[in-house]
Design a protein around this motif. Structure first.
Motif, PDB file in Angstrom:
ATOM      1  N   GLU A  96       0.829  -1.205   0.000  1.00 31.69           N
ATOM      2  CA  GLU A  96       0.000   0.000   0.000  1.00 31.69           C
ATOM      3  C   GLU A  96       0.868   1.263   0.000  1.00 31.69           C
ATOM      4  N   ASP A  97       1.973   1.223   0.756  1.00 32.18           N
ATOM      5  CA  ASP A  97       2.890   2.364   0.786  1.00 32.18           C
ATOM      6  C   ASP A  97       3.511   2.598  -0.590  1.00 32.18           C
ATOM      7  N   LYS A 139      -8.710  -6.122  -5.343  1.00 34.35           N
ATOM      8  CA  LYS A 139      -8.306  -4.973  -4.526  1.00 34.35           C
ATOM      9  C   LYS A 139      -7.134  -4.201  -5.155  1.00 34.35           C
TER      10      LYS A 139
END
Length: 179
Positions: free
Chosen positions: A3-4, A71
């Protein structure tokens, strides 16, 4: 950590080649890495390589285990994949364009279908793909506002469908047609 990586720049291209990565992990990784560098894109590469383990970040590339396509794909600018039915559906539903590098005929068929819908470049065979040809396909997809728009429209349309219920109804209709 993934995610980062996604949050720290332009949308990346997600790479997952299915069969070739299982059969030929090291060579397929070299192909993908070199193509990403030539295309000058940020990349998330699904890895099965011992040389490039999940969690490794190298320049503009993040290596990951299998990630939930539903996702991750919507957060990407494009998906480079083998053209399997499941990955094709996931990329299409996410509303992002594809680059298909097929390994077998069924995958080529899905790649041709995506191309005919205007949401992918024409598929190439894994055995004939070079870093340069793959990079060119990626560059073309990323530069095509038409492919991006058509992919977005396709994704919206697919999201509005109730595919499971429609499939069940269809199967029930067929099973009950002999009665």
């Amino acid at each position: 950590i993934l995610e980062d990586f996604i949050a720290k720049g332009e949308k990346p291209v997600y790479f997952t080649l299915g069969s070739p990565q299982q059969i030929d992990p090291e060579n397929s990784m070299e192909l993908i890495i070199e193509a990403a560098k030539l295309a000058k894109c940020r990349a998330i590469i699904q890895t099965s390589s011992t040389k490039y383990p999940a969690g490794l970040t190298k320049e503009n590339i993040y290596f990951t285990d299998a990630a939930p396509h539903s996702k991750i794909f919507p957060l990407c600018s494009a998906v480079v994949h083998h053209g399997g039915a499941g990955t094709t559906q996931s990329a299409s539903r996410a509303g992002v364009p594809s680059v298909v590098v097929s390994f077998m005929d069924e995958q080529t068929s899905w790649g041709k279908k995506l191309h005919s819908l205007g949401v992918a470049t024409y598929p190439t065979r894994y055995t004939k793909t070079t870093p340069k040809t793959l990079a060119n396909a990626i560059t073309n997809v990323l530069a095509s506002s038409s492919m991006k728009e058509k992919a977005k429209i396709l994704g919206q349309s697919m999201s509005e469908e109730d595919g499971v219920n429609e499939a069940v109804s269809y199967c029930e209709k067929i099973m009950n047609s002999d009665k």
